[in-house]
Design a protein around this motif. Structure first.
Motif, mmCIF file in Angstrom:
data_model
loop_
_atom_site.group_PDB
_atom_site.id
_atom_site.type_symbol
_atom_site.label_atom_id
_atom_site.label_comp_id
_atom_site.label_asym_id
_atom_site.label_seq_id
_atom_site.Cartn_x
_atom_site.Cartn_y
_atom_site.Cartn_z
ATOM 1 N N GLY A 291 -3.145 -1.263 7.880
ATOM 2 C CA GLY A 291 -2.508 -1.348 6.578
ATOM 3 C C GLY A 291 -3.409 -1.891 5.492
ATOM 4 O O GLY A 291 -3.124 -1.728 4.306
ATOM 5 N N GLU A 292 -4.493 -2.565 5.874
ATOM 6 C CA GLU A 292 -5.404 -3.104 4.868
ATOM 7 C C GLU A 292 -6.812 -3.233 5.425
ATOM 8 O O GLU A 292 -7.050 -3.127 6.622
ATOM 9 C CB GLU A 292 -4.895 -4.447 4.327
ATOM 10 N N GLU A 293 -7.746 -3.471 4.522
ATOM 11 C CA GLU A 293 -9.170 -3.412 4.834
ATOM 12 C C GLU A 293 -9.602 -4.438 5.883
ATOM 13 O O GLU A 293 -10.418 -4.144 6.753
ATOM 14 C CB GLU A 293 -9.967 -3.612 3.549
ATOM 15 N N ALA B 49 0.844 -1.191 0.000
ATOM 16 C CA ALA B 49 0.000 0.000 0.000
ATOM 17 C C ALA B 49 0.882 1.245 0.000
ATOM 18 O O ALA B 49 2.086 1.169 0.269
ATOM 19 C CB ALA B 49 -0.911 -0.014 1.222
ATOM 20 N N PRO B 50 0.317 2.415 -0.281
ATOM 21 C CA PRO B 50 1.101 3.656 -0.247
ATOM 22 C C PRO B 50 1.405 4.047 1.195
ATOM 23 O O PRO B 50 0.641 4.753 1.859
ATOM 24 C CB PRO B 50 0.185 4.671 -0.930
ATOM 25 N N LEU B 51 2.540 3.580 1.696
ATOM 26 C CA LEU B 51 2.860 3.748 3.112
ATOM 27 C C LEU B 51 3.013 5.214 3.508
ATOM 28 O O LEU B 51 2.671 5.596 4.627
ATOM 29 C CB LEU B 51 4.144 2.973 3.441
ATOM 30 N N ASP B 52 3.524 6.035 2.595
ATOM 31 C CA ASP B 52 3.655 7.455 2.914
ATOM 32 C C ASP B 52 2.289 8.101 3.131
ATOM 33 O O ASP B 52 2.097 8.914 4.044
ATOM 34 C CB ASP B 52 4.422 8.179 1.811
ATOM 35 N N GLN B 53 1.314 7.689 2.326
ATOM 36 C CA GLN B 53 -0.033 8.241 2.469
ATOM 37 C C GLN B 53 -0.737 7.697 3.712
ATOM 38 O O GLN B 53 -1.556 8.385 4.324
ATOM 39 C CB GLN B 53 -0.851 7.948 1.213
#
Length: 277
Positions: free
Chosen positions: A248-250, A149-153
């Motif tokens: 980190g995820e749904e 996933a976009p870790l910075d976001q």
């Protein structure tokens, strides 16, 4: 919060020459009416991994119909069982192995260097497969898709939602891909909030580690990892303490979190299936 299509990252790591040859061979076999058997090794039953496997199967069924058969086996969360399953696929001579999650991919890598292997729901292939100077191509018989996933976001989301948070605890199971994620998120949070890592080995020590993290921080971050199997424990500690969990995820978010910026695991699996086709 699901990641918009324009931001969804389905990273395909493709070794061109090898898979071009595989592609041509599969197409020729398809024209002759031959059928294919695909071995699927999934680390554990979980909503995200189940969705990825379903997407993979749907993509292949859409192309080959009844000419493709799936040998699905669940390792019940045990890496040693992944190895047994992968070796069994090699012995039975499947046409392709699909590995759902990092331990399954590592088992397939050890089991064969000839049968095509596709991974899915794997965060970082260089870390997972011990590759130095990884630039996006695995090489050999292995390819696949990444659920990174976009870790910075994700880090920015924590700061945006919790601007007054002084301390953020990073709760994770210390596997290679999980360590990579929390290290990256820690970098992004470095100038914005104090952050500490809280690693747990399994469900036996998760409760005490999570309690410590909740006591010492204003909010928690949980990456895409085996915490997904124990969200009830995390929720039972953090919700009464009013400590929000960013996931980190749904699947993790549904179990214990307040927000996530996540990919679609079904789409990820479907993309992996298209690579197989």
């Amino acid at each position: 919060l699901l990641l918009p299509d324009r931001l969804r990252r389905l990273f395909c790591i493709l070794h061109g020459g090898f898979f071009c040859g595989i592609f041509c061979r599969f197409r020729l076999r398809c024209r002759s009416g031959d059928s294919y058997t695909i071995g699927i090794c999934q680390l554990v039953q979980h909503a995200a991994l189940d969705a990825a496997t379903q997407g993979f199967e749907d993509a292949l069924t859409a192309e080959f119909g009844d000419n493709v058969k799936f040998d699905f086996q669940n390792a019940q969360g045990d890496s040693a069982t992944c190895a047994t399953i992968a070796n069994g696929f090699v012995s039975s001579g499947v046409d392709l192995i699909m590995a759902t999650a990092t331990p399954a991919l590592q088992a397939a890598q050890s089991a064969t260097n000839e049968i095509p292997v596709l991974g899915t729901s794997v965060t970082e292939y260089g870390v997972a497969l011990g590759l130095t100077d990884f630039s996006g191509t695995v090489g050999g018989n292995i390819s696949g898709t990444s659920d990174l996933a976009p870790l910075d976001q994700q880090a920015d989301m924590i700061v945006e939602w919790m601007p007054d948070a002084k301390k953020v605890g990073l709760l994770y199971c210390p596997l290679a891909n999980s360590q990579y994620q929390v290290d990256e998120v820690q970098k992004y949070l470095e100038a914005k909030a104090h952050r500490d890592q809280y690693a747990f080995s399994d469900s036996n020590d998760l409760s005490s580690v999570c309690q410590k993290a909740a006591d010492e921080n204003d909010a928690l971050y949980v990456p895409t990892d085996n915490t997904a199997l124990h969200t009830g424990i995390v929720d039972g500690i953090c919700r009464p303490a009013k400590k929000p969990v960013f996931a980190g995820e749904e699947g993790i978010c549904a179990g214990c979190g307040v927000a996530t910026l996540s990919i679609s695991y079904y789409d990820l699996g479907y993309t992996t299936g298209e690579m197989a086709v």
